[in-house]
Design a protein around this motif. Structure first.
Motif, PDB file in Angstrom:
ATOM      1  N   LEU A  55       0.818  -1.210   0.000  1.00 23.24           N
ATOM      2  CA  LEU A  55       0.000   0.000   0.000  1.00 23.24           C
ATOM      3  C   LEU A  55       0.854   1.263   0.000  1.00 23.24           C
ATOM      4  CD1 LEU A  55      -2.951  -0.962   2.370  1.00 23.24           C
ATOM      5  CD2 LEU A  55      -2.745  -1.211  -0.105  1.00 23.24           C
ATOM      6  N   ARG A  56       2.021   1.200   0.667  1.00 22.45           N
ATOM      7  CA  ARG A  56       2.937   2.359   0.619  1.00 22.45           C
ATOM      8  C   ARG A  56       3.413   2.595  -0.810  1.00 22.45           C
ATOM      9  NH1 ARG A  56       4.760   0.365   5.812  1.00 22.45           N
ATOM     10  NH2 ARG A  56       4.129   1.861   7.412  1.00 22.45           N
ATOM     11  N   GLY A  57       3.665   1.495  -1.530  1.00 21.05           N
ATOM     12  CA  GLY A  57       4.051   1.620  -2.930  1.00 21.05           C
ATOM     13  C   GLY A  57       2.942   2.245  -3.759  1.00 21.05           C
ATOM     14  N   TYR A  58       1.720   1.871  -3.446  1.00 24.11           N
ATOM     15  CA  TYR A  58       0.553   2.431  -4.150  1.00 24.11           C
ATOM     16  C   TYR A  58       0.430   3.929  -3.876  1.00 24.11           C
ATOM     17  CZ  TYR A  58      -4.398   3.347  -5.134  1.00 24.11           C
ATOM     18  OH  TYR A  58      -5.580   3.883  -5.603  1.00 24.11           O
ATOM     19  N   VAL A  59       0.596   4.319  -2.608  1.00 28.24           N
ATOM     20  CA  VAL A  59       0.508   5.741  -2.253  1.00 28.24           C
ATOM     21  C   VAL A  59       1.619   6.530  -2.939  1.00 28.24           C
ATOM     22  CG1 VAL A  59       0.742   7.390  -0.344  1.00 28.24           C
ATOM     23  CG2 VAL A  59      -0.679   5.350  -0.065  1.00 28.24           C
ATOM     24  N   SER A  60       2.814   5.953  -2.990  1.00 27.67           N
ATOM     25  CA  SER A  60       3.932   6.622  -3.686  1.00 27.67           C
ATOM     26  C   SER A  60       3.616   6.817  -5.163  1.00 27.67           C
ATOM     27  CB  SER A  60       5.213   5.795  -3.540  1.00 27.67           C
ATOM     28  OG  SER A  60       5.622   5.731  -2.202  1.00 27.67           O
ATOM     29  N   ALA A  61       2.987   5.809  -5.752  1.00 30.97           N
ATOM     30  CA  ALA A  61       2.622   5.910  -7.167  1.00 30.97           C
ATOM     31  C   ALA A  61       1.598   7.028  -7.383  1.00 30.97           C
ATOM     32  CB  ALA A  61       2.059   4.582  -7.653  1.00 30.97           C
ATOM     33  N   GLY A  90     -13.881 -12.492   6.964  1.00 30.58           N
ATOM     34  CA  GLY A  90     -12.881 -13.546   6.947  1.00 30.58           C
ATOM     35  C   GLY A  90     -12.014 -13.566   5.703  1.00 30.58           C
ATOM     36  N   MET A  91     -12.019 -12.467   4.949  1.00 31.41           N
ATOM     37  CA  MET A  91     -11.198 -12.396   3.735  1.00 31.41           C
ATOM     38  C   MET A  91      -9.786 -11.896   4.018  1.00 31.41           C
ATOM     39  SD  MET A  91     -13.837 -11.033   0.813  1.00 31.41           S
ATOM     40  CE  MET A  91     -14.581  -9.728   1.744  1.00 31.41           C
ATOM     41  N   ALA A  92      -9.557 -11.354   5.219  1.00 32.34           N
ATOM     42  CA  ALA A  92      -8.233 -10.839   5.604  1.00 32.34           C
ATOM     43  C   ALA A  92      -8.100 -10.929   7.121  1.00 32.34           C
ATOM     44  CB  ALA A  92      -8.063  -9.393   5.139  1.00 32.34           C
ATOM     45  N   ASP A  93      -6.882 -11.197   7.561  1.00 28.74           N
ATOM     46  CA  ASP A  93      -6.630 -11.323   9.003  1.00 28.74           C
ATOM     47  C   ASP A  93      -6.335  -9.979   9.656  1.00 28.74           C
ATOM     48  OD1 ASP A  93      -6.933 -14.104   8.883  1.00 28.74           O
ATOM     49  OD2 ASP A  93      -4.825 -14.367   8.301  1.00 28.74           O
ATOM     50  N   SER A  94      -5.850  -9.031   8.862  1.00 27.54           N
ATOM     51  CA  SER A  94      -5.481  -7.716   9.410  1.00 27.54           C
ATOM     52  C   SER A  94      -5.839  -6.636   8.404  1.00 27.54           C
ATOM     53  CB  SER A  94      -3.985  -7.667   9.734  1.00 27.54           C
ATOM     54  OG  SER A  94      -3.220  -7.865   8.546  1.00 27.54           O
ATOM     55  N   ASN A  95      -5.684  -5.395   8.853  1.00 31.29           N
ATOM     56  CA  ASN A  95      -5.975  -4.245   7.997  1.00 31.29           C
ATOM     57  C   ASN A  95      -4.656  -3.577   7.621  1.00 31.29           C
ATOM     58  OD1 ASN A  95      -6.767  -1.837   6.811  1.00 31.29           O
ATOM     59  ND2 ASN A  95      -8.470  -1.499   8.218  1.00 31.29           N
ATOM     60  N   PRO A  96      -4.125  -3.868   6.420  1.00 34.07           N
ATOM     61  CA  PRO A  96      -2.818  -3.300   6.040  1.00 34.07           C
ATOM     62  C   PRO A  96      -2.839  -1.789   5.842  1.00 34.07           C
ATOM     63  CG  PRO A  96      -3.828  -4.391   4.169  1.00 34.07           C
ATOM     64  CD  PRO A  96      -4.693  -4.693   5.347  1.00 34.07           C
ATOM     65  N   ALA A  97      -4.046  -1.199   5.727  1.00 35.04           N
ATOM     66  CA  ALA A  97      -4.137   0.253   5.548  1.00 35.04           C
ATOM     67  C   ALA A  97      -4.055   0.990   6.876  1.00 35.04           C
ATOM     68  CB  ALA A  97      -5.437   0.612   4.834  1.00 35.04           C
ATOM     69  N   LYS A  98      -4.237   0.259   7.976  1.00 34.60           N
ATOM     70  CA  LYS A  98      -4.288   0.910   9.288  1.00 34.60           C
ATOM     71  C   LYS A  98      -2.991   1.629   9.661  1.00 34.60           C
ATOM     72  CE  LYS A  98      -6.079   0.029  13.920  1.00 34.60           C
ATOM     73  NZ  LYS A  98      -6.592  -1.009  14.856  1.00 34.60           N
ATOM     74  N   PRO A  99      -1.792   1.050   9.402  1.00 34.91           N
ATOM     75  CA  PRO A  99      -0.554   1.749   9.792  1.00 34.91           C
ATOM     76  C   PRO A  99      -0.235   2.986   8.945  1.00 34.91           C
ATOM     77  CG  PRO A  99      -0.167  -0.610   9.422  1.00 34.91           C
ATOM     78  CD  PRO A  99      -1.502  -0.270   8.847  1.00 34.91           C
ATOM     79  N   LEU A 100      -0.901   3.113   7.799  1.00 34.27           N
ATOM     80  CA  LEU A 100      -0.581   4.224   6.895  1.00 34.27           C
ATOM     81  C   LEU A 100      -1.224   5.516   7.379  1.00 34.27           C
ATOM     82  CD1 LEU A 100       0.161   1.760   5.106  1.00 34.27           C
ATOM     83  CD2 LEU A 100      -0.670   3.054   3.149  1.00 34.27           C
ATOM     84  N   ARG A 101      -0.435   6.560   7.406  1.00 27.89           N
ATOM     85  CA  ARG A 101      -0.951   7.866   7.801  1.00 27.89           C
ATOM     86  C   ARG A 101      -1.371   8.664   6.568  1.00 27.89           C
ATOM     87  NH1 ARG A 101       3.086  10.211  12.539  1.00 27.89           N
ATOM     88  NH2 ARG A 101       2.721   8.529  14.064  1.00 27.89           N
ATOM     89  N   ASN A 102      -2.381   9.467   6.761  1.00 27.22           N
ATOM     90  CA  ASN A 102      -2.789  10.357   5.669  1.00 27.22           C
ATOM     91  C   ASN A 102      -1.706  11.390   5.398  1.00 27.22           C
ATOM     92  OD1 ASN A 102      -5.259   9.144   5.319  1.00 27.22           O
ATOM     93  ND2 ASN A 102      -6.346  10.561   6.663  1.00 27.22           N
TER      94      ASN A 102
END
Length: 323
Positions: A55-61, A90-102
């Motif tokens: 997701l960090r790569g996506y934000v950089s893009a 049950g499609m994901a165990d965690s939220n990978p967007a949570k650590p990302l800051r706006n």
């Protein structure tokens, strides 16, 4: 990933009753991510495979593609909402967007008037009728003391100390401060007060009703002797902006911005300006230093022989410079 997004969109519409426009925004945001990840992975990944690094790569893009910070923040909000749903289903165990800051929002530099523009505005009200005298006194006071428009219309006769050249101001949170008045503002206020009766105002009846209400006698009044509203001041200013041809973005608050900017440009201490503006925090006042710095850089780049030229490159050394 696309199948999970479709399931999420159906949930938004059916269970949460999301509007069509809301659903469309989520679809665009999430499809954009899915397309990026499919290209990055070389295949379409599952929601559970996505990591914060992806997701960090996506934000950089998005940054590289020139997206506004507000648009990036909206997409991150969409991702967080999607992954809350994915975790619950049950499609994901965690939220990978949570650590990302706006991304931090850019602070817009306040609009202010240059010296010649300000002079043009302050001289616009006619000096041969009471309404013009009142308008000039209001504009001079807004600029001279750096007041909020609510503070201006809240001024009472008893707040003025014309001998000392100060006015007591009740600011935000009922905080009081003393604001100095310059000679131009003092002269304009005195002229307005001296001619206030000519504006069809019965001072005695105004005092009587004001005293009974316990609100004091307003310094600036309309033709009926009642306290002006902030909207009345805005309309008054708009009239003179059109008359002088000045920027119509100018508001009563622009004069407060102009007050602070001119003080800092002329060497005033930022903490003194903070006190004069009645700001609780110095951080609020610091935006005006950005204005001053921008003005200084513009002067530097226009005048310094080794500054960047219009093409954005430092000028090359000529034979004369080498000699």
């Amino acid at each position: 990933m696309h199948a999970a997004i479709g399931q999420f969109l159906r949930y938004l519409v059916v269970e949460r009753g999301a509007a069509e426009l809301t659903s469309k925004s989520y679809r665009e945001d999430l499809t954009s991510l899915a397309d990026y990840l499919t290209q990055a992975y070389g295949r379409e990944p599952k929601p559970s495979e996505i990591t914060p690094l992806d997701l960090r790569g996506y934000v950089s893009a998005l940054h590289e593609a020139g997206y506004a910070k507000t648009s990036i923040a909206r997409r991150l909000a969409s991702l967080r909402t999607f992954y809350k749903f994915a975790q619950r289903e049950g499609m994901a165990d965690s939220n990978p967007a949570k650590p990302l800051r706006n991304p931090r929002k850019d602070r817009k530099l306040p609009h202010f008037l240059a010296g010649d523009e300000l002079g043009k505005l302050l001289e616009a009200p006619p000096a041969d009728d009471p309404a013009g005298l009142r308008d000039r006194a209001m504009l001079e006071t807004l600029y001279s003391a750096g007041l909020r428009v609510s503070e201006l219309v809240g001024m009472n006769d008893e707040d003025l100390d014309l001998d000392e050249g100060v006015v007591r101001i009740r600011g935000k949170g009922s905080k009081e401060r003393l604001a100095p008045l310059g000679s131009f503002a003092l002269r304009a206020i005195k002229k307005w007060l001296a001619h206030r009766k000519l504006a069809s105002i019965s001072v005695s009846s105004t005092r009587k009703s004001a005293s009974k209400a316990g609100h004091g006698t307003p310094v600036f009044t309309n033709k009926f002797g009642k306290r002006l509203t902030t909207r009345s001041v805005a309309r008054m200013l708009e009239k003179y902006l059109k008359l002088t041809g000045l920027d119509l973005r100018t508001t009563p608050h622009t004069l407060r911005h102009t007050f602070a900017t001119h003080l800092l440009d002329r060497g005033a201490d930022i903490r003194s300006v903070q006190e004069l503006l009645g700001h609780k925090s110095l951080v609020t006042t610091q935006i005006y230093t950005h204005v001053s710095t921008a003005a200084l850089k513009a002067v530097y780049e226009r005048a310094h022989p080794r500054a960047r030229n219009k093409s954005g490159r430092p000028p090359s050394s000529s034979s004369k410079e080498a000699g």
